[in-house]
Design a protein around this motif. Structure first.
Motif, short mmCIF file in Angstrom:
data_model
loop_
_atom_site.label_atom_id
_atom_site.label_comp_id
_atom_site.label_asym_id
_atom_site.label_seq_id
_atom_site.Cartn_x
_atom_site.Cartn_y
_atom_site.Cartn_z
N GLY A 140 0.88 -1.27 0.09
CA GLY A 140 -0.55 -0.19 -0.31
C GLY A 140 0.80 1.19 -0.02
O GLY A 140 2.11 1.40 1.04
N GLU A 161 -0.16 12.60 -1.22
CA GLU A 161 -0.95 13.68 -1.38
C GLU A 161 -0.76 14.22 -2.67
O GLU A 161 0.48 14.07 -3.43
N GLY A 192 4.71 6.71 7.24
CA GLY A 192 3.63 6.55 6.69
C GLY A 192 3.33 6.16 5.83
O GLY A 192 2.06 6.08 5.41
N HIS A 193 4.30 6.72 4.68
CA HIS A 193 4.27 5.96 2.92
C HIS A 193 3.78 4.98 2.87
O HIS A 193 3.27 4.53 1.50
N PHE A 194 4.23 3.57 3.31
CA PHE A 194 3.85 3.03 2.49
C PHE A 194 2.87 1.77 3.97
O PHE A 194 3.18 1.71 4.87
N SER A 195 2.13 0.57 3.80
CA SER A 195 1.98 0.03 4.24
C SER A 195 2.38 -1.39 3.72
O SER A 195 2.09 -1.90 2.99
N GLY A 205 -0.42 -4.36 4.07
CA GLY A 205 -1.77 -4.56 3.94
C GLY A 205 -2.33 -3.45 4.64
O GLY A 205 -1.98 -2.34 4.54
N GLY A 206 -3.43 -3.58 6.09
CA GLY A 206 -3.58 -2.29 6.26
C GLY A 206 -2.92 -1.82 7.38
O GLY A 206 -3.12 -0.99 8.57
N LEU A 250 0.44 -0.28 9.11
CA LEU A 250 1.66 1.06 8.83
C LEU A 250 2.87 0.54 9.60
O LEU A 250 2.51 -0.41 10.95
N ALA A 274 -3.98 1.34 9.30
CA ALA A 274 -3.98 2.44 8.48
C ALA A 274 -5.42 2.63 8.32
O ALA A 274 -5.64 4.28 8.18
N ASN A 275 -5.78 1.55 8.22
CA ASN A 275 -7.52 2.71 8.63
C ASN A 275 -7.72 3.40 9.30
O ASN A 275 -8.87 4.28 9.55
N ASP A 276 -7.53 3.76 10.73
CA ASP A 276 -7.53 4.40 11.39
C ASP A 276 -6.29 6.19 11.70
O ASP A 276 -6.77 7.00 11.24
N VAL A 296 -4.81 7.06 7.83
CA VAL A 296 -4.68 7.75 7.09
C VAL A 296 -6.42 8.53 6.41
O VAL A 296 -7.21 7.79 5.99
N THR A 297 -5.97 9.17 6.70
CA THR A 297 -7.34 10.34 6.62
C THR A 297 -7.46 11.09 5.22
O THR A 297 -6.95 10.98 4.40
N LEU A 325 -1.79 11.65 6.64
CA LEU A 325 -1.42 11.04 7.74
C LEU A 325 -1.97 11.87 8.76
O LEU A 325 -1.50 12.98 9.74
N GLN A 351 8.61 -1.76 1.29
CA GLN A 351 7.53 -2.38 2.94
C GLN A 351 8.39 -2.21 4.26
O GLN A 351 8.04 -1.91 5.27
N THR A 396 3.27 12.52 3.46
CA THR A 396 3.61 11.54 3.49
C THR A 396 4.93 11.05 2.59
O THR A 396 5.40 10.24 2.40
N ASP A 407 -14.80 8.80 6.14
CA ASP A 407 -14.25 10.16 6.72
C ASP A 407 -15.23 11.15 7.23
O ASP A 407 -15.21 12.09 8.15
#
Lengths: 304, 304, 304, 304
Positions: A91, A95, B111-114, B116-117, B119, B125-127, B129-130, B134, B254, B294, D76
């Motif tokens: 992933g 931005e 935080g540029h890469f994940s 899966g979900g 970081l 990432a779900n929390d 990455v808005t 970040l 990664q 990022t 979001d």
């Protein structure tokens, strides 16, 4: 020390020659750099910048909002890579930003301002300023800035923690602040002026932007005549706003950038430096080389 | 030295704690900073960055074009100020820029890469990455980077002036390059790898982007296990492209960013450093604090 | 007439089928189009849109500023063409615009809103909403809208020239306005509601945005149950703001777009139509087919 | 019919007066509108536009990429509304777009082109073209366009399905196409020319942009002298590219927009109209009123 770096009215050119694009950047010699680096004792570091976000203040209409949004997210980039044959979940978060280079703590390139149709070193704005930026005098020409920094703290001049908008900081104010700090301005210095106004950056933007304390032209000349490389301040424009003479717009910008070839550094965060009563230090500012840009957001630091 | 900084599969957290956002940035101690600064002998400075312009290469679709145009010109700003009462001709030139933070010479935020979900430091990432960037692990958390830099020049490994796309630079290659240069990688180092590929940056972008020589995961692990703070290279992605295993996308990103919490620095200009056979130096990189970004375009330098 | 077009809670699909992306756009039949066109008597034309400029109001944070600047000017394009060999002075003026599709007078695509993770026709937002727009339900799917338009003028309901923010326009209000105008809502109609609030668009944006008079969910249901194609209004959101139940956000958007598959048209200019007491007319709205966009700025007209 | 609408060289003004900003838009009379509307027999509708997406071709450097990304997502926006007190899950999807107005199927405003420093009606580009757009002659001045449309299909002139780049479509070609279709060009017409080149739009952009068949200045004069309101084509620029005289850049744009005050419509989708051998029709084009813009993406339609 020379009183007039550049006699604009006579069509004269910079003392660094007709082709010069560096201005006072020429004063950033290896000797001054080494001297500043050698002054470092403990390696203690002061971060002199604010965070840059959509909450950064901006003066419309010449400045514009900072907007940042995720262009590529981990979710979709994983999907796209899977669709292209990847068996792992890689992933990316990337931005897209829309902004002016004068956002947050930033430095002005020499080509940021004109006096009528003339830029620094007698260059014609008509030739230099194109649709997509500056053909000359862009921020990419500014050398890495490593030299002695000096803090002149004038925030308490009126007995409070900060000066009020429209409060002129004159040459005598600067001279007294230097004396009080026990420093004398030298050629090659970067001079940072603390008015206390920085406390409203990003906290109360409407107040921060309604005007500001700052230097007038005599104070600017007092500094440029001492061959400083840059003048920084904890406000939007270094200079006092509104100008005491309401008919004159941005005269400090005109003198400092166009006549003197000296850089301006704006929206600095100087409170920690003042708190620790640091009067001089090794100053480092490294602007990314955006070709033809009129400035650059930066992260200047002080080392002691 | 520890072989595994972060055991991602077990849901473990960074050795710097559950709340850590700095990763290997924690290794940027005042001692290492002072040591690097004290290593400076002559003050000679090497600029390690390219100019940033619309000619900067970008890898679609995750990266996007750099666009810059004049928003406020001297002509119109003079008119506007005159209309507002000014009696002088104060011209401003200000651009508006649309870009990704991964343009030109730049550094990647953790935080540029994940994977899966997930970081760095097990963050979801779900929390984090808005829509607008970040919430954690943005570039504003990266400390000013002043530490020892080491150049590992592998450009001549195949007998030419540069390596070819897809050429893997493995751990043995790095070890031999270090030996040849007479340096040993230490904790806190910033390691810059020169493949020679940088000669095509902005000169022949289609070639520059068709693939690149670079390190593989074992080489990345060789470096991260030695506690480096950042790995830089004179190519787009540090890592070899395409990956020898076509089914695995961006595994070095990664490992380095997500598992090891180590930064990547891309599109470096390393030719002058190599020309002068500089093996170690004081490295300085100061990324502007774009909140939640990022990455950040930068102007890293080497001082010797 | 059917009370419930789409039973969302049961996971049911649109009455137009599982693959439908048009919603009430299906009601835009050639017969209704021809009927509306044939109703035109004099060819008199009413322009129902405001100008779009940086002065257009926007509701942060979901909406963003409209920015327009000249990208290529006559001056520079002449120079560039001359440099490329032209002997004539051919000047181009081309702007670059940064905007949301919800600027000024605009129409909402069906995919603009969700109820939780569900879009119109039971589609999963998780699948449909990508980094770069909507995979389905984008504005490009909306047919050219030519059908009967009806004006319901409720601006005088409280005895003044306009209603106040927070003033609910309920189903009875709409029914009485229709009766007073001598029209009955029919399937395929586009219903335009005039609250008088449009007088503040671009004139007093802070007032325009502080809230608005508008319809509530029962009024919306009253319209959607009559099989209208679109509901327009002379305010930002069609619906009353703030909602009388402060805990419920944008329920009219949710019902109209997601449940009913009916379009919303916002920031309309309806004063001239009302001045001339035009109750029904041929309505034409042609949204440019921006692929995957959640709406489109438009120039709707009425012909009588 | 008048051979010269506007004698530019003599400094003369438009026949519609010194203050005119509409040009041939003045010919869009209610009578012609009503006549066109009354010609509609079946209500059958032809969509004459392509979808607009990042795949839309653009001619650098005056045109720039179309970029669209989600600014506010359902995920979001639900979170933000919940945080603000909402008890329902109201998700908004809103994009941010960066673009030129000349993307996809679009119409040129009269101020899009200059002859040296002169715009339509003798206006000085120096006064009219500001940092942020056109003070006069912007697309907001163009009236809603409802008038008779005529299709001139020249695609088969060379025996194939389309003409080749550089193929001049001259006045005789247009005259013969009109004869073959049984139509005579009348004042107030919108003339759409089909070269067959549109098949490559978004399908093979590099081919689409390498040049194009199109009209020359005599053909343009043949049309403008007949008092058409607009000339459209299924290519990027209406005019033949490259121009047979390589030293003359964009002469059709200069004549049509600047001298004649006639609009150009580009990147049209005309295949369906040609397939059904529709020679004349009611043409409707409604450009959103972007203030000061040099054009507008549109969705023109034909009704028969």
């Amino acid at each position: 020390m020379n009183e007039v770096l550049h006699d604009h009215s006579s069509g004269g050119h910079s003392r660094w020659g007709r082709d010069d694009q560096l201005g006072a950047g020429n004063l950033l010699t290896p000797e001054r750099r080494l001297s500043a680096l050698r002054s470092i004792q403990t390696g203690a570091l002061y971060d002199l910048s604010h965070e840059i976000s959509p909450k950064a203040p901006f003066l419309m209409p010449n400045q514009t909002p900072f907007l940042q949004s995720i262009w590529a997210s981990w979710r979709d980039s994983i999907r796209r890579r899977r669709a292209a044959g990847a068996t792992n979940d890689a992933g990316s978060n990337v931005e897209r930003v829309e902004m002016t280079m004068h956002v947050g703590t930033h430095i002005d390139a020499l080509g940021h301002f004109s006096i009528g149709g003339k830029l620094y070193n007698g260059l014609n704005a008509n030739d230099v300023v194109t649709d997509w930026g500056l053909e000359r005098l862009g921020i990419e020409h500014m050398p890495p800035m490593i030299s002695r920094g000096v803090l002149l703290d004038v925030s308490g001049l009126d007995g409070g923690a900060f000066l009020e908008p429209g409060r002129v900081v004159g040459p005598d104010d600067l001279a007294r602040a230097a004396d009080a700090a026990g420093v004398a301005i030298q050629a090659g210095d970067i001079v940072l002026i603390r008015t206390g106004w920085g406390r409203f950056f990003g906290v109360d933007n409407s107040r921060y932007l309604q005007g500001e304390p700052g230097i007038d032209v005599p104070a600017a000349r007092w500094l440029t005549s001492r061959d400083v490389v840059a003048i920084g301040c904890d406000n939007m424009a270094v200079e006092v706003l509104p100008n005491p003479d309401r008919g004159i717009a941005m005269p400090v910008h005109q003198h400092v950038l166009v006549e003197a070839g000296v850089h301006l550094i704006e929206n600095l965060a100087l409170d920690e430096l003042a708190r620790d009563r640091i009067a001089s230090f090794c100053f480092i500012l490294l602007a990314a080389k955006f070709k033809g840009a009129t400035g650059c957001p930066v992260r200047p630091i002080a080392l002691v």
